[in-house]
Every structure is written in C-alpha cells, then in structure tokens.
Write an enzyme that holds these catalytic residues in place. Structure first.
Site, PDB file in Angstrom:
ATOM      1  N   SER A 290     -11.138  -1.865  26.619  1.00 61.56           N
ATOM      2  CA  SER A 290     -10.428  -2.523  25.510  1.00 61.56           C
ATOM      3  C   SER A 290      -9.362  -3.432  26.080  1.00 61.56           C
ATOM      4  CB  SER A 290      -9.780  -1.464  24.613  1.00 61.56           C
ATOM      5  OG  SER A 290      -8.701  -0.837  25.319  1.00 61.56           O
ATOM      6  N   ASP A 291      -8.876  -4.360  25.260  1.00 64.11           N
ATOM      7  CA  ASP A 291      -7.740  -5.138  25.713  1.00 64.11           C
ATOM      8  C   ASP A 291      -6.480  -4.413  25.236  1.00 64.11           C
ATOM      9  OD1 ASP A 291      -6.678  -8.636  25.598  1.00 64.11           O
ATOM     10  OD2 ASP A 291      -5.826  -6.841  26.517  1.00 64.11           O
ATOM     11  N   TRP A 292      -5.709  -3.902  26.217  1.00 60.58           N
ATOM     12  CA  TRP A 292      -4.492  -3.169  25.884  1.00 60.58           C
ATOM     13  C   TRP A 292      -4.754  -2.249  24.691  1.00 60.58           C
ATOM     14  CZ3 TRP A 292      -0.993  -2.547  29.352  1.00 60.58           C
ATOM     15  CH2 TRP A 292       0.234  -1.948  29.010  1.00 60.58           C
ATOM     16  N   SER A 294      -6.062  -2.599  21.794  1.00 61.76           N
ATOM     17  CA  SER A 294      -6.919  -3.187  20.746  1.00 61.76           C
ATOM     18  C   SER A 294      -7.668  -2.139  19.952  1.00 61.76           C
ATOM     19  CB  SER A 294      -7.909  -4.190  21.368  1.00 61.76           C
ATOM     20  OG  SER A 294      -8.851  -3.518  22.185  1.00 61.76           O
TER      21      SER A 294
END
Ligand code: GLC
Length: 751
Positions: A290-292, A294
């Site tokens: 995941s992005d950070w 997300s």
C-alpha cells in the site's frame, strides 16, 4: 577408475565451493516455491500477518548510535514485522536483522525499504530531469549507482521508480516522474527497474524495484494531490498503464498502489487493477504494498466503514503488504477467524512476499552483503559524482539562445551570478532526495566560480527570496549586474514546492521573482536565466525578453558543475522537454498527444476549439530543446509503404549538423492513426534516438516501427492494430516535423 576420471572428480570436488561462491547469494535456482511451502506450513496466522506488515519506526538516537525502541524490537522478536521503511545504515539494519534471524521463532529476515528515487547519497537530477536526457541507458546507470550505495547501507527495496504519467504541471509530483508521454515514460521505467534490480535480485548490489503509484495517480483533477481521478478505461490503458506494464515485464518485484480512486474505486481496493490486470493480464508474481496509510484511507474515501472493513477490502483486492495503516496487524487475524477473509487469501499474499525475500537471497544472506566497509567505498565516490555530473548536464534543456548569448566566455572580465537560488545547496537536491545532504551539493555559484577563468571576477547577489514580495535586495543585485559583462540569473522554485502534497494553483515564478528578473533585464546586460524548478513554469515574459534560458530542473549534487559546463560550453546542451510548457495555467491540461476534436483549434476561425485570449500553442512543446549548433532533419523515407498487422515499417531520415560545433540531437518519430474506429491522438511518440554529429557531419538515422506499436484499444476494449492509413512525423521536437504516410493492411489483435 581411470586416472583422467580421478582428476576430473577431484577438480569437481574442489570447484564446487568456488562456483557456489560466484553464484548470487540467493536461493539455489528453482525450489523457491518448495522452500516457501515448507516455511508456510510452520507459520501461525499471526506470523503470516507479520509478513504483511511494514512499519516506519521512530529510530531512537543515543550517543551517536541509533536503535529501535524496545516495543519495536519486541515486535521483531514475535515475528510481527515483515519490513521496515526509513531505517538505513549497515550497522543499524544488521543489528535489527540479527535480532530477527536469531531471536524470532522462524527467523524470517526483514526487508528494509527506502524511497531511493533519484539517488541514495549521490543525488542525481530529479526524474523529470533524468527524462529530459532522453537517454534510458544513462538513467539505467544512474539507478545502478543508487543501488550500489543503497544496498551498501542495508537497503533491499526502493519505492521507485515513480512512473506516473503527468499532464498537469500544477501537480507537484510531476517532478518525480518522466513527464507526459507513455512511450518515453515506459523506457525510463524499464531503465530504472533494470538499474535498481541488476541482473539478479540475489546479487548483493541489487535491490527490488517498486514502480508506483498504481495507477493513474497523475490524473488527479485540478492537479491537486490525492484528488479524484475520473478517466475512461481507454485513457487508463493507453496513457497511464503502459509504464507499469513495461516495468512489470522488465521484472519489477513489487508494485505500490496509489492513494487515489479511479472512477469511484480507490486503487488500494481495486481488484480489477491489482489482480485482474496486474496479475491476470500481465503475469506479475511479486507483491503489492500500500502507499503509506492508503488502506486506512479507504474509510475517508467512504468505501469502508471501519479499519477492519478497509483491511478486508484491501487484502481481497490484492494489496499484500500494509505500510503503516496498522489495518492488517490489528484486524486481519479476526477477519480470518470470523470467515470474512479466507486464510487462503492471506496465504497467497504471504507467499508473494516470501517469494521476493527468497529472490533477494535474504534466507541465505540476511544481510544482503551490506557493510560499513562497502558504505565507505561506495557512497559519494568520485566515480558516482562524475556520473551525476554527466547526467545533470545532459538533463539541462536549452530553451532559448538569442544572438548566441551562450556559451559565455571563460575569460569574461566580470560575471554576476545572482538570484534566490544561485547559492542554494538544499533546493538543487529536489524532492525525495533520500540520504542527500546539502553539504554535498555544488551550488550554481560554486560551479561558476570554479569554472570561470583565473582573471574573471565573479560577483554575487541574492537579489530576492524565492517566495516573497521584499525588494530590499534588488538594488545590490542590479548594481552587480550593471558592473558585469554577463549575468547568470538563477530563479525558480524551492525543492518543497514540488513533490508530494505540493500542488500549486499557479505556474508563475513564485513571489516577486519575475519583477526581479525584469529589474535585472532593465540593466541591458546579456542575461542568462537558469531555472531550478520541479515542474513546467509559465514564463512568457522571460521567454520573450531574456536572450538565453536554461531549464535545469533540480540537477542534484553536481548542480553547479553541470550548469557551468553548459554555460561555458564545456558541454553542448542536448536535453529535450519530457513535458509541455504552458503559456499560462489557464491552458492546462495541455499536452502534445491530444485529440483533434471535430473543430480543431484554429486562430483564424472563431468557432473552433481554442481560447479567445491566448494562442493555441504552448510556450515550449514536448520534445523541445536547442543546441549551440544547428541541426537539420530531412524528410522521412518509409520502407515499405504498406505493411500487414504483423510486419514493421522502417523509417529513415537524414540528420545534419549545420553548425561549427559538435553536438547531439534527439530525432523523434511520431505516428498518427489517420482514421480509426475510435478517435486517436494527433501524434504519438513511437521511437527516438539521440545522435552525436561533428560539425558538417550528416548521418542517416533509421527506426523500425513494428505494427504492434500502433495498437489501440478498440470500441470493445480489445487491443488491436486496425488497418488503414498512418502518418509518420519525424523531427527534433513534437511541433516541428516533416511527415509521410504508410498503410496497414489486414490489422491484427494484440490482446
Ligand atoms: C508516501 C508516498 C510514496 C512513498 C511512501 C513511503 O506517502 O506517496 O511515494 O513511497 O509514502 O515513503
């Protein structure tokens, strides 16, 4: 047994350990899946979820030593950490890894990740600058250098390359990618994946790449970061996905999903994207991170009522590892125990994570060969700085050079170097500068001072701030300019004005810099404007009134040397814009591969697609860049003029250097599908070549364009090559071209 056989046997016995040592330290070829099976059979559900969990811990410094908190170390011992990001250094990473492989039950090594986007400590130009070189092989070397430094410091995984296509310069992250074109963007994506990953992930100098942000993050409405992306599947597949597909087919081991939604579905919970396309169509067998936060942000998106529901949506869609939202470590076990999430779903994700760890060779060498000695040898070495200087000067785009203002003479009596960025050592590193340090940077002022002749006086005045209305510094700068034979005026943006969460509503020079430029220009001295910036800027007044303009982006640690090399003619600039420069923010979005519409813009016709208060054309077009010499590109010749859907057409053109100085030119080949079952762009970049020519030299440059490069998404969203007429445009930028046509007969299905 014969004597010969005995000798052979002895040799084999002696040779095996030697051969084994030459092998990458990864797991023996094949058998990884079996090793995963046997490890997973021993894992508890909690240990499985640990592999799907990534933390960015606060590292506690005490007495010059950094360490994890006791709470974090406890998680390591319990097998609850699959990966850390933002933990670097051979000593610290080895210390943590030693805890993982000696004090946890199953001794599974941890993956250490970091945003190594354009260099580790030897910082290269920002990716938009790297793309301006139009030299994928050079950028592969830059990425390889970044990997040498990062792996020495214990990094196994970079969250790069950032391959988001960007058509809106208000979006701050345009700085981190390769601009507006899918073809150039794809080549740069592949170059970075190959540079980061090397020939084998198990080599101690390799780190796994992570193309991001999957997908269409650059399509944010209004250029506002994290905003809605509402595009057609055709635009998604033809503009935003190609660099990701190329990166996956180049072997990228991980992918990072994006914060944004696409037409109602956030990428983090988008099964069509993360499973059907990424794995089903492209065969990706690595893992998605995941992005950070997300995963947790699915609640704010309004598609999850709780963190638990967010976890369920994300893992089911294909987001394997949870970076920092704590959704998986907090809720996944209960979701499995309640039957909401099948344990098989968790197992599939864990398998993919372990597969990359095995491919990295971490189970055979958990330290991946990192050491303090390697750090001392690799980091910021003279060879790395020399490469950074070459990439930086090749990334500089000459936008204007009236009356041959450039190059300046090294024996000029007095040169004034002025402007708010002339002396800066922080901003030239650009956003996402990893372990870069200001003290490593050669400023523009430093570079000019070092390169100017011994009898040249170099004056300096800051003149104004980057983003202020103060004019107190104007007079000293004007005085310096008045006393000089030439002025180098360094303006632009601070490095924090682009990158993440740095969207601007204006594309003008910030603050009162334009007023300052006007005041300096009023001295009547020859002025060279050097732009240090992370996005295209709308600079129509400068473009009209300043005789020489260099777009230098943020060139990294060797900024000053690279700018000086170009300014004094040590290097003849060869950069080309990877992104369109608008005249004003009101023109955005404006990009070269646009559709024709039913009423193509025509300044002479009122009822056509245009603005009544602005010319139709951009300030500088995609692919544009000048040289200190003059190149002439002839009319393209095609052979054959008719091909089938499985053939190729050869495009060739003569390129001449008509000037008195050697130089490099980028010959660009664009194609238009003249009539198709759906509307098509007026031009699409399909090939290019940077060619070096001596004064007076002519070369015939040839390109092979396979029919499959003409493929498009049909009305039924099938990837096909349609029969019919195609126009080929060849030139040295997307605007100035000569064209000819060819025909495809029969067509072909590609997907
Ligand atoms: C950030 C960025 C992403 C980066 C990640 C880890 O939010 O969006 O590009 O890799 O966090 O630093």
């Amino acid at each position: 047994m014969s004597r010969l056989l005995r000798i052979l046997l002895v040799f084999l016995i002696l040779a095996v350990p030697f051969v084994a040592r030459c092998q990458p330290t990864g797991s023996p070829a094949g058998g990884i899946e079996r090793r995963i099976d046997s490890l997973m059979a021993k894992m508890t559900l909690e240990e499985k979820i640990g592999q799907l969990t990534q933390y960015s811990p606060t590292v506690e410094q005490s007495g010059g030593k950094s360490a994890l908190s006791p709470a974090q170390l406890a998680l390591v011992r319990e097998g609850k950490v699959g990966s850390y990001l933002n933990v670097t250094g051979a000593t610290l990473t080895r210390e943590i890894q030693r805890t993982a492989i000696t004090e946890s039950r199953l001794k599974i090594p941890i993956m250490f990740g970091l945003d190594v986007i354009h260099g580790f400590r030897t910082v290269f130009p920002i990716p938009l600058g790297e793309a301006s070189t139009w030299e994928p092989d050079l950028i592969r070397k830059a990425a390889r250098t970044a990997a040498l430094e990062a792996t020495a410091a214990g990094i196994h995984w970079t969250f790069g390359p950032m391959v988001d296509i960007a058509r809106d310069p208000r979006w701050g992250r345009i700085a981190e990618g390769s601009g507006e074109d899918p073809y150039l963007g794809s080549l740069m994506a592949v170059a970075c994946v190959q540079g980061f990953q090397g020939d084998d992930l198990a080599l101690t100098t390799s780190m796994v790449a992570c193309p991001k942000h999957f997908a269409a993050y650059g399509g944010a409405e209004g250029g506002r970061d994290y905003n809605v992306v509402d595009i057609s599947e055709r635009t998604l597949r033809e503009i935003y996905l190609p660099p990701f597909e190329s990166a996956v087919r180049a072997g990228a081991g991980t992918i990072m999903c994006s914060f944004n939604e696409i037409a109602g579905t956030p990428s983090t919970a988008n099964r069509q994207l993360l499973t059907d396309i990424l794995r089903g169509e492209w065969g990706f067998d690595g893992f998605v991170v995941s992005d950070w936060g997300s995963i947790g942000e699915l609640q704010a998106h309004g598609v999850a009522s709780s963190l638990a529901e967010a976890a369920s949506l994300a893992i089911t869609a294909g987001t394997d590892m949870d970076m920092e939202s704590k959704a998986y470590p907090t809720h996944l076990a209960d979701l499995v125990k309640s039957g909401t999430v099948a344990e098989r779903t968790v197992d599939d994700a864990v398998r993919r994570v372990l597969r990359i760890k095995y491919r990295l060779g971490l189970f055979d060498d958990p330290y991946h060969g990192c050491s303090v000695e390697r750090e001392q040898t690799e980091i910021l070495s003279a060879a790395h700085r020399a490469l950074a200087r070459d990439v930086a000067r090749r990334s500089i785009v000459l936008l204007k050079n009236a009356s041959n203002t450039l190059p300046l003479r090294k024996d000029s009596r007095t040169i004034a170097v002025i402007g708010p960025l002339a002396e800066s050592r922080k901003d030239p590193l650009g956003p996402w500068d990893a372990m870069g340090r200001s003290e490593d940077v050669v400023s523009v002022l430093d570079g000019i001072r070092k390169s100017a002749g011994p009898r040249t006086t170099v004056l300096y005045a800051k003149g104004c701030e980057i983003d202020s209305t103060a004019t107190a510094g104007f007079s000293a700068a004007i005085d310096a300019a008045s006393r000089a034979d030439a002025v180098v005026l360094v303006v632009g943006e601070s490095s924090s004005m682009s990158g993440e969460a740095a969207s601007r509503s204006s594309l003008a020079l910030p603050g009162n810099q334009e007023d300052f430029v006007k005041a300096v220009a009023a001295t009547g001295k020859p002025v060279v404007v050097v732009l240090l910036n992370g996005r295209p800027l709308a600079i129509p007044w400068i473009a009209e009134h300043i005789p020489a303009i260099l777009e230098a982006w943020f060139p990294g640690v060797e900024t000053g040397n690279a700018v000086a090399d170009v300014i004094f003619g040590e290097y003849n600039p060869s950069g080309k814009l990877p992104v369109t420069f608008p005249r004003t923010v009101g023109q955005v979005p404006i990009y070269y591969n646009h559709k024709n519409t039913g009423r193509p813009g025509d300044a002479r016709e009122r009822f056509t697609s245009r603005y009544i208060d602005l010319p139709l054309t951009p300030l500088f077009p995609f692919g544009y860049g000048l040289s200190y010499t003059t190149f002439a590109c002839g009319k393209p010749v095609l052979t054959p003029s008719e091909i089938t859907g499985s053939d190729s057409v050869i495009v060739s053109v003569e390129l001449s250097n008509r000037g008195d100085r050697a130089g490099e030119e980028v010959v660009q080949v664009y194609v238009r599908d003249d009539v198709a079952s759906v509307t098509r762009p007026v031009k699409e970049l399909k090939a290019f070549q940077k060619v070096a020519l001596k004064p007076g030299e002519t070369k015939r440059v040839s390109f092979t364009i396979p029919a499959r490069a003409l493929a498009m998404e049909s009305r039924e969203m099938k990837r096909v090559v349609e029969p019919g007429s195609f126009t080929v445009f060849v030139g040295t930028n997307s605007d100035e071209t000569q064209s000819t046509t060819f025909t495809v007969v029969g067509g072909a299905a590609v997907r």
